[in-house]
Design a protein around this motif. Structure first.
Motif, PDB file in Angstrom:
ATOM      1  N   ALA A  25       0.820  -1.222   0.000  1.00  0.00           N
ATOM      2  CA  ALA A  25       0.000   0.000   0.000  1.00  0.00           C
ATOM      3  C   ALA A  25       0.852   1.269   0.000  1.00  0.00           C
ATOM      4  O   ALA A  25       0.383   2.336  -0.402  1.00  0.00           O
ATOM      5  N   GLU A  26       2.117   1.133   0.423  1.00  0.00           N
ATOM      6  CA  GLU A  26       3.003   2.304   0.406  1.00  0.00           C
ATOM      7  C   GLU A  26       3.133   2.894  -0.989  1.00  0.00           C
ATOM      8  O   GLU A  26       3.309   4.094  -1.156  1.00  0.00           O
ATOM      9  N   GLY A  27       3.040   2.037  -2.001  1.00  0.00           N
ATOM     10  CA  GLY A  27       3.210   2.506  -3.385  1.00  0.00           C
ATOM     11  C   GLY A  27       1.906   2.720  -4.122  1.00  0.00           C
ATOM     12  O   GLY A  27       1.904   2.841  -5.352  1.00  0.00           O
ATOM     13  N   CYS A  28       0.785   2.778  -3.385  1.00  0.00           N
ATOM     14  CA  CYS A  28      -0.509   2.882  -4.072  1.00  0.00           C
ATOM     15  C   CYS A  28      -0.687   4.230  -4.769  1.00  0.00           C
ATOM     16  O   CYS A  28      -0.459   5.285  -4.181  1.00  0.00           O
ATOM     17  N   ARG A  29      -1.093   4.148  -6.022  1.00  0.00           N
ATOM     18  CA  ARG A  29      -1.472   5.331  -6.794  1.00  0.00           C
ATOM     19  C   ARG A  29      -2.856   5.113  -7.417  1.00  0.00           C
ATOM     20  O   ARG A  29      -3.137   5.558  -8.526  1.00  0.00           O
ATOM     21  N   GLY A  30      -3.685   4.415  -6.665  1.00  0.00           N
ATOM     22  CA  GLY A  30      -5.008   4.047  -7.170  1.00  0.00           C
ATOM     23  C   GLY A  30      -5.974   5.213  -7.282  1.00  0.00           C
ATOM     24  O   GLY A  30      -7.004   5.119  -7.941  1.00  0.00           O
ATOM     25  N   CYS A  31      -5.665   6.325  -6.629  1.00  0.00           N
ATOM     26  CA  CYS A  31      -6.399   7.578  -6.819  1.00  0.00           C
ATOM     27  C   CYS A  31      -5.384   8.695  -6.706  1.00  0.00           C
ATOM     28  O   CYS A  31      -4.190   8.440  -6.517  1.00  0.00           O
ATOM     29  N   GLY A  32      -5.830   9.934  -6.777  1.00  0.00           N
ATOM     30  CA  GLY A  32      -4.878  11.047  -6.798  1.00  0.00           C
ATOM     31  C   GLY A  32      -4.383  11.508  -5.437  1.00  0.00           C
ATOM     32  O   GLY A  32      -3.502  12.372  -5.362  1.00  0.00           O
ATOM     33  N   LEU A  33      -4.903  10.935  -4.359  1.00  0.00           N
ATOM     34  CA  LEU A  33      -4.580  11.488  -3.036  1.00  0.00           C
ATOM     35  C   LEU A  33      -3.122  11.300  -2.626  1.00  0.00           C
ATOM     36  O   LEU A  33      -2.611  12.037  -1.785  1.00  0.00           O
ATOM     37  N   TYR A  34      -2.429  10.333  -3.215  1.00  0.00           N
ATOM     38  CA  TYR A  34      -1.021  10.121  -2.853  1.00  0.00           C
ATOM     39  C   TYR A  34      -0.155  11.338  -3.212  1.00  0.00           C
ATOM     40  O   TYR A  34       0.907  11.552  -2.628  1.00  0.00           O
ATOM     41  N   GLU A  35      -0.620  12.139  -4.163  1.00  0.00           N
ATOM     42  CA  GLU A  35       0.213  13.237  -4.671  1.00  0.00           C
ATOM     43  C   GLU A  35       0.532  14.271  -3.599  1.00  0.00           C
ATOM     44  O   GLU A  35       1.644  14.793  -3.547  1.00  0.00           O
ATOM     45  N   ASN A  36      -0.445  14.612  -2.764  1.00  0.00           N
ATOM     46  CA  ASN A  36      -0.218  15.651  -1.755  1.00  0.00           C
ATOM     47  C   ASN A  36       0.039  15.120  -0.353  1.00  0.00           C
ATOM     48  O   ASN A  36       0.538  15.843   0.506  1.00  0.00           O
ATOM     49  N   ALA A  37      -0.325  13.871  -0.127  1.00  0.00           N
ATOM     50  CA  ALA A  37      -0.122  13.304   1.209  1.00  0.00           C
ATOM     51  C   ALA A  37       1.347  12.956   1.414  1.00  0.00           C
ATOM     52  O   ALA A  37       2.102  12.783   0.455  1.00  0.00           O
ATOM     53  N   VAL A  97     -10.143   5.284   3.798  1.00  0.00           N
ATOM     54  CA  VAL A  97      -9.229   5.848   2.801  1.00  0.00           C
ATOM     55  C   VAL A  97      -7.845   5.963   3.456  1.00  0.00           C
ATOM     56  O   VAL A  97      -7.742   6.375   4.616  1.00  0.00           O
ATOM     57  N   LYS A  98      -6.813   5.580   2.724  1.00  0.00           N
ATOM     58  CA  LYS A  98      -5.482   5.438   3.332  1.00  0.00           C
ATOM     59  C   LYS A  98      -4.543   6.631   3.118  1.00  0.00           C
ATOM     60  O   LYS A  98      -3.384   6.569   3.533  1.00  0.00           O
ATOM     61  N   HIS A  99      -5.006   7.664   2.474  1.00  0.00           N
ATOM     62  CA  HIS A  99      -4.194   8.883   2.363  1.00  0.00           C
ATOM     63  C   HIS A  99      -4.968  10.085   2.921  1.00  0.00           C
ATOM     64  O   HIS A  99      -6.191  10.149   2.788  1.00  0.00           O
ATOM     65  N   PHE A 100      -4.225  11.028   3.480  1.00  0.00           N
ATOM     66  CA  PHE A 100      -4.793  12.271   4.035  1.00  0.00           C
ATOM     67  C   PHE A 100      -5.203  13.195   2.897  1.00  0.00           C
ATOM     68  O   PHE A 100      -4.392  13.510   2.021  1.00  0.00           O
ATOM     69  N   LYS A 101      -6.455  13.631   2.917  1.00  0.00           N
ATOM     70  CA  LYS A 101      -6.945  14.608   1.944  1.00  0.00           C
ATOM     71  C   LYS A 101      -7.156  15.941   2.660  1.00  0.00           C
ATOM     72  O   LYS A 101      -7.817  15.980   3.694  1.00  0.00           O
ATOM     73  N   PHE A 102      -6.604  16.976   2.117  1.00  0.00           N
ATOM     74  CA  PHE A 102      -6.675  18.268   2.818  1.00  0.00           C
ATOM     75  C   PHE A 102      -6.612  19.409   1.811  1.00  0.00           C
ATOM     76  O   PHE A 102      -6.290  19.221   0.642  1.00  0.00           O
ATOM     77  N   ARG A 103      -6.944  20.584   2.332  1.00  0.00           N
ATOM     78  CA  ARG A 103      -6.733  21.802   1.550  1.00  0.00           C
ATOM     79  C   ARG A 103      -6.034  22.799   2.455  1.00  0.00           C
ATOM     80  O   ARG A 103      -5.962  22.620   3.674  1.00  0.00           O
ATOM     81  N   ARG A 104      -5.488  23.844   1.855  1.00  0.00           N
ATOM     82  CA  ARG A 104      -4.929  24.943   2.646  1.00  0.00           C
ATOM     83  C   ARG A 104      -5.711  26.182   2.312  1.00  0.00           C
ATOM     84  O   ARG A 104      -6.063  26.420   1.163  1.00  0.00           O
ATOM     85  N   ARG A 105      -5.978  26.992   3.331  1.00  0.00           N
ATOM     86  CA  ARG A 105      -6.577  28.292   3.031  1.00  0.00           C
ATOM     87  C   ARG A 105      -5.572  29.118   2.267  1.00  0.00           C
ATOM     88  O   ARG A 105      -4.360  28.949   2.428  1.00  0.00           O
ATOM     89  N   GLU A 106      -6.103  30.003   1.440  1.00  0.00           N
ATOM     90  CA  GLU A 106      -5.264  30.917   0.655  1.00  0.00           C
ATOM     91  C   GLU A 106      -4.077  31.414   1.474  1.00  0.00           C
ATOM     92  O   GLU A 106      -4.254  32.114   2.461  1.00  0.00           O
ATOM     93  N   GLY A 107      -2.873  31.031   1.053  1.00  0.00           N
ATOM     94  CA  GLY A 107      -1.678  31.511   1.752  1.00  0.00           C
ATOM     95  C   GLY A 107      -1.442  30.902   3.120  1.00  0.00           C
ATOM     96  O   GLY A 107      -0.457  31.220   3.776  1.00  0.00           O
ATOM     97  N   GLY A 108      -2.337  30.036   3.578  1.00  0.00           N
ATOM     98  CA  GLY A 108      -2.219  29.491   4.932  1.00  0.00           C
ATOM     99  C   GLY A 108      -1.286  28.297   4.986  1.00  0.00           C
ATOM    100  O   GLY A 108      -0.952  27.708   3.968  1.00  0.00           O
ATOM    101  N   LYS A 109      -0.868  27.948   6.181  1.00  0.00           N
ATOM    102  CA  LYS A 109       0.021  26.807   6.366  1.00  0.00           C
ATOM    103  C   LYS A 109      -0.718  25.579   6.864  1.00  0.00           C
ATOM    104  O   LYS A 109      -0.342  24.454   6.570  1.00  0.00           O
ATOM    105  N   ARG A 110      -1.754  25.837   7.667  1.00  0.00           N
ATOM    106  CA  ARG A 110      -2.477  24.706   8.265  1.00  0.00           C
ATOM    107  C   ARG A 110      -3.125  23.855   7.193  1.00  0.00           C
ATOM    108  O   ARG A 110      -3.665  24.363   6.220  1.00  0.00           O
ATOM    109  N   ARG A 111      -3.087  22.552   7.403  1.00  0.00           N
ATOM    110  CA  ARG A 111      -3.720  21.632   6.458  1.00  0.00           C
ATOM    111  C   ARG A 111      -5.104  21.278   7.004  1.00  0.00           C
ATOM    112  O   ARG A 111      -5.228  20.721   8.088  1.00  0.00           O
TER     113      ARG A 111
END
Ligand code: URA
Length: 226
Positions: A25-37, A97-111
């Motif tokens: 599962a470490e190498g899973c790319r089954g969806c796009g969430l691995y890109e930012n996690a 779901v095995k990857h963290f999905k998040f957004r950042r506020r405009e210019g913010g650091k917090r996920r």
């Protein structure tokens, strides 16, 4: 296919080994969430555990540490497990779901956590089903609406179905309309207990009452293990 299936290990031996599944599962790319996690957060716990807890997805801390339920929600879960009398050695914890999905506020650091969508849930399901198949728990606990929907389908409602011993649907039916969980609370096979997500306790105005309800649901789990 746009899911995790091609990333599962090749051999039946590896597919029936939680460690081998976790490494694959470490190498899973089954969806796009691995890109930012940061990394995949696979389930962990006792391979002989009779209870499998299913959350939504790793949070910020889990993403950094690579382990499920090690942040604030995990502390609520740990406390409730202890108070309900569910032993750690009986527990395996994972996420829909095995990857963290998040957004950042405009210019913010917090996920800021974002709920996974239906496509991401579907894409990740091969891992959850593999974990279920290998662990073969007596009781599966759905922590919150996302886990409930992943296991019982989109008609699942926490408020209606929480705190009862439901039937765990056949693996093949999981996520389909046939799998409502209401088809008999007796009979053989594994059980499912749905409850709120422990992070709901942390967000609540009346924390003590919401926690008490969560604990009551875990006591239903504990009683099913006796
Ligand atoms: N919330 C979840 O659903 N899962 C985790 O692992 C941590 C927080």
């Amino acid at each position: 296919s746009h899911d995790a299936f091609p990333f599962l290990p090749d051999t039946p031996e590896e597919r029936s080994d939680l460690g081998a599944l976790s490494r694959a599962a470490e190498g899973c790319r089954g969806c796009g969430l691995y890109e930012n996690a940061t990394q995949t957060v696979f389930g962990e716990g006792s391979p002989g555990g009779r209870v499998m807890f299913v959350g939504e997805q790793p949070g910020d801390q889990e993403d950094r540490q690579g382990r499920p339920f090690v942040g604030p929600a995990g502390r609520v879960l740990d406390r409730a497990l202890a108070e309900a009398g569910i032993e750690r050695g009986d527990v395996y914890v994972t996420n829909a779901v095995k990857h963290f999905k998040f957004r950042r506020r405009e210019g913010g650091k917090r996920r800021i956590h974002e709920p996974p969508n239906a496509g991401e849930l579907r894409a990740c399901r091969p891992w959850l089903l593999a974990e279920l198949r290998v662990l073969d728990p007596d009781v599966v606990v759905a922590l919150g609406a996302t886990a409930g929907k992943a296991l019982l389908g989109s008609s699942f409602r926490v408020t209606k179905q929480r705190g009862r011993l439901l039937a765990l649907p056949d693996l093949a039916d999981i996520g389909t309309p046939a799998a409502s969980g209401d088809s008999g609370e007796e009979g053989p096979g594994a059980r499912l207990v749905a409850t709120i997500h422990p992070s709901a306790v942390l967000r609540a105005e009346d924390r003590d009452a919401v926690y008490a309800g969560f604990l009551d649901d875990l006591k239903v789990v504990a009683s099913a293990l006796r």
